[in-house]
Design an enzyme around this catalytic site. Structure first.
Site, short mmCIF file in Angstrom:
data_model
loop_
_atom_site.label_atom_id
_atom_site.label_comp_id
_atom_site.label_asym_id
_atom_site.label_seq_id
_atom_site.Cartn_x
_atom_site.Cartn_y
_atom_site.Cartn_z
N LYS A 42 0.83 -1.21 0.00
CA LYS A 42 0.00 0.00 0.00
C LYS A 42 0.86 1.26 0.00
O LYS A 42 0.59 2.22 0.71
CB LYS A 42 -0.93 -0.01 1.21
CG LYS A 42 -1.89 -1.20 1.19
CD LYS A 42 -2.89 -1.13 2.32
CE LYS A 42 -3.80 -2.34 2.35
NZ LYS A 42 -4.53 -2.57 1.14
N CYS A 43 1.87 1.27 -0.83
CA CYS A 43 2.85 2.35 -0.90
C CYS A 43 2.78 3.00 -2.28
O CYS A 43 2.43 2.34 -3.26
CB CYS A 43 4.24 1.76 -0.65
SG CYS A 43 5.63 2.88 -0.85
N GLY A 44 3.14 4.25 -2.38
CA GLY A 44 3.21 4.90 -3.69
C GLY A 44 4.21 4.23 -4.62
O GLY A 44 4.10 4.35 -5.84
N THR A 46 4.62 0.92 -4.69
CA THR A 46 4.18 -0.46 -4.90
C THR A 46 4.19 -0.88 -6.37
O THR A 46 4.52 -2.04 -6.66
CB THR A 46 2.80 -0.69 -4.26
OG1 THR A 46 2.91 -0.45 -2.85
CG2 THR A 46 2.28 -2.09 -4.49
#
Length: 169
Positions: A42-44, A46
């Protein structure tokens, strides 16, 4: 700096479990080039999973593997269970490369694998703590860390590809 300690142990000699349970047996990668990446769902950053999978597909038959290491230390961006992480990676990005259990990469609970990796400097001279998800370490065929890349460095960037190819030459 070498990352083989005074006992001759490399990062691949560290015990860590697989995402699916049981030992990950990093020793099976001895003699291969391994790109170790702390990952999060759930990371930018990803979408880098897609580039990591492309590297895996392109170089696996030449003695290379990506090793994903889930971590939830950066703003809770890997909150899922092992099963949820595996499902997300498979369904969203078609990930085929091996994944370890979720670990801490910084602080008092830092996993031994990252104790061994974080002493290596990147091209800008950064050593120590992992800065964010998707920081990358390339372990050469000899078991030593040969390169470190910032989280923002794309897996398919010229510098990562060149470093991988140099280890496979």
């Amino acid at each position: 700096m070498t990352n083989v300690d005074s006992n001759g142990l490399s990062p691949l000699d560290i015990d860590i479990n697989a995402l699916t349970g049981g030992p990950a047996d990093l020793a099976q990668y001895a003699g291969k080039a391994v790109l170790v990446v702390n990952v999060a769902s759930k990371c930018g950053l990803t979408p880098q999973y897609a580039g990591l999978e492309k590297l895996q597909e392109q170089y696996a038959d030449r003695g290379f593997t990506v090793l994903g290491v889930p971590c939830n230390q950066f703003m809770g961006q890997e909150p899922g269970s092992s099963e949820e992480i595996a499902e997300f990676c498979s369904a969203t990005y078609g990930v085929t490369f091996p994944m370890t259990e979720k670990v801490e990469v910084n602080g008092d609970g830092r996993h031994q694998l990252y104790d061994r990796l974080t002493g290596f400097a990147d091209a800008e001279g950064h050593t120590g703590d992992i800065r964010w998800n998707f920081e990358k370490f390339l372990i050469g065929r000899d078991g030593e860390v040969v390169a470190r890349f910032s989280p923002q460095t794309e897996p398919e960037s010229a510098e990562v590809v060149a470093a991988v190819e140099a280890q496979l030459a």
